[in-house]
Enzyme design. Structure first.
Site, PDB file in Angstrom:
ATOM      1  N   GLU A 294      39.271  16.797  -1.079  1.00 24.01           N
ATOM      2  CA  GLU A 294      38.316  17.466  -1.984  1.00 24.01           C
ATOM      3  C   GLU A 294      38.043  16.568  -3.168  1.00 24.01           C
ATOM      4  OE1 GLU A 294      38.334  21.817  -2.469  1.00 24.01           O
ATOM      5  OE2 GLU A 294      40.335  21.761  -1.568  1.00 24.01           O
ATOM      6  N   GLY A 295      36.834  16.694  -3.729  1.00 21.75           N
ATOM      7  CA  GLY A 295      36.475  15.900  -4.904  1.00 21.75           C
ATOM      8  C   GLY A 295      35.317  16.543  -5.619  1.00 21.75           C
TER       9      GLY A 295
ATOM     10  N   PHE B   1      32.299  15.758  -5.494  1.00 23.44           N
ATOM     11  CA  PHE B   1      31.132  15.802  -4.601  1.00 23.44           C
ATOM     12  C   PHE B   1      31.112  17.041  -3.706  1.00 23.44           C
ATOM     13  CE2 PHE B   1      34.640  13.680  -2.541  1.00 23.44           C
ATOM     14  CZ  PHE B   1      34.698  14.319  -1.313  1.00 23.44           C
ATOM     15  N   GLY B   2      32.317  17.546  -3.359  1.00 23.29           N
ATOM     16  CA  GLY B   2      32.452  18.604  -2.361  1.00 23.29           C
ATOM     17  C   GLY B   2      33.795  18.466  -1.657  1.00 23.29           C
ATOM     18  N   ARG B   3      33.774  18.404  -0.327  1.00 23.46           N
ATOM     19  CA  ARG B   3      35.059  18.284   0.390  1.00 23.46           C
ATOM     20  C   ARG B   3      34.898  17.484   1.689  1.00 23.46           C
ATOM     21  NH1 ARG B   3      35.884  24.345   2.874  1.00 23.46           N
ATOM     22  NH2 ARG B   3      33.804  24.521   3.810  1.00 23.46           N
TER      23      ARG B   3
ATOM     24  N   LYS C  93      32.171  14.695   5.771  1.00 24.41           N
ATOM     25  CA  LYS C  93      32.039  14.849   4.321  1.00 24.41           C
ATOM     26  C   LYS C  93      30.941  15.879   4.043  1.00 24.41           C
ATOM     27  CE  LYS C  93      32.065  11.935   0.185  1.00 24.41           C
ATOM     28  NZ  LYS C  93      31.962  10.565  -0.315  1.00 24.41           N
TER      29      LYS C  93
ATOM     30  N   ASP D   5      33.873   1.542  -6.313  1.00 24.41           N
ATOM     31  CA  ASP D   5      34.991   2.486  -6.481  1.00 24.41           C
ATOM     32  C   ASP D   5      36.115   2.127  -5.509  1.00 24.41           C
ATOM     33  OD1 ASP D   5      36.368   4.563  -7.658  1.00 24.41           O
ATOM     34  OD2 ASP D   5      35.399   6.146  -6.490  1.00 24.41           O
TER      35      ASP D   5
END
Length: 301
Positions: free
Chosen positions: A12-13, A15-17, A33, A127
């Site tokens: 999860e992050g 952005f969503g999961r 994603k 990143d």
């Protein structure tokens, strides 16, 4: 979501999961994603960029793209599932027990091959961190998560907006300087240091102290049983001036890594992907030898 059965959430992050899914027709496992699409058109286009960039990357050391689609306000990117977890988990599981040097160099060589591939396509990852480097059970290392990636107009271009995880962000970003592919090299150096020491190279109790430490660029030496070559490699990647850092191609031509390339790339993979990389590392090696020869000639004069 037609054609896939969701098994569980594996990440999860903001952005969503990320979901572990099984393809109904083949029973194969994939990572999916799920990204919430923003309301504005320009932000939505930005979200789609990750799928577009990932689709262009075909390399054994980059997480493979399968397909993408949109449904109910979400973008879904289906990609290869790496069943060995990520490097950050691997480091945590060590519980203080250091990795052997040959294992570190093998993983690092594969990371360099992946980074070399994206840089040749004028893509900056922006990143690179241990959480975005994935492992398979059979020892493959794959660079993933292109959500922050940026396509440059040409190899020498610089960019000015940067997103990344603070521990891995290079000094030029904190100093508001433009960046290029050498900023990814700094982040790669942070991972190499992390693999050798099981901790971040720059640590502090506040963001201000962290930024100061990164900008000073001083790191504690590696544990003494690691080779001088490994120490030197990290020193080169942590040069404060980005132009003094080696490129991914130069890193791959260095002694310890050069002989590992053949080991990391099987004959099948060399046939499909690797000849360009092997050719580049040969060129880089010849160029290094020529520079040394020129240096010796000057000394004689």
């Amino acid at each position: 979501m037609d054609g896939y059965t969701v098994l569980r959430v594996i990440g999860e992050g903001s952005f969503g999961r990320v979901l572990l899914v099984q393809q109904d027709s083949s029973n194969w496992m994939f990572a999916m994603k799920e990204i919430r699409l923003p309301k504005s058109f320009s932000d939505t286009q930005n979200s789609r960029k990750e799928a577009v960039l990932l689709a262009k990357m075909k390399h054994p050391n980059i997480v493979a793209f399968k397909e993408s689609f949109e449904a109910e306000g979400h973008l879904y990117i289906v990609m290869e599932y790496c069943d060995g977890g990520d490097l950050m988990q691997k480091i945590k599981h060590q519980q203080g027990k250091l990795f052997p040097e040959d294992m570190i160099l093998n993983w690092f060589t594969q990371m360099c091959l992946g980074v070399n591939h994206i840089h040749k396509k004028h893509v900056l990852h922006r990143d690179i961190k241990s959480k975005n480097v994935f492992l398979t059970q059979n020892g493959k290392v794959k660079l993933g998560d292109f959500g922050s990636a940026r396509l440059l107009s040409n190899p020498m271009a610089f960019a000015c907006t940067y997103v990344g995880t603070p521990y891995y962000v290079p000094p030029e970003i904190w100093e508001n300087m433009p960046y290029n592919n050498k900023s990814d090299i700094w982040s790669l150096g942070c991972i190499l240091y992390e693999l050798c020491t099981l901790k971040h190279p720059f640590q502090a109790n506040s963001w201000k102290s962290l930024i100061l430490k990164i900008c000073q660029g001083f790191v504690s030496p590696l544990p003494s049983h690691y080779s001088y070559e490994l120490q030197h490699l990290i020193k080169q990647m942590f040069k404060r001036n980005p132009s003094h850092r080696p490129s991914a191609t130069t890193l791959l031509s260095r002694g310890a890594l050069a002989w590992l390339i053949q080991k990391c790339l099987t004959p099948e993979i060399i046939t499909e992907y690797g000849e360009q990389v092997l050719e580049e590392t040969k060129k880089s090696k010849h160029s290094t030898l020529r520079k040394k020869a020129r240096g010796r000639t000057r000394q004689k004069v």
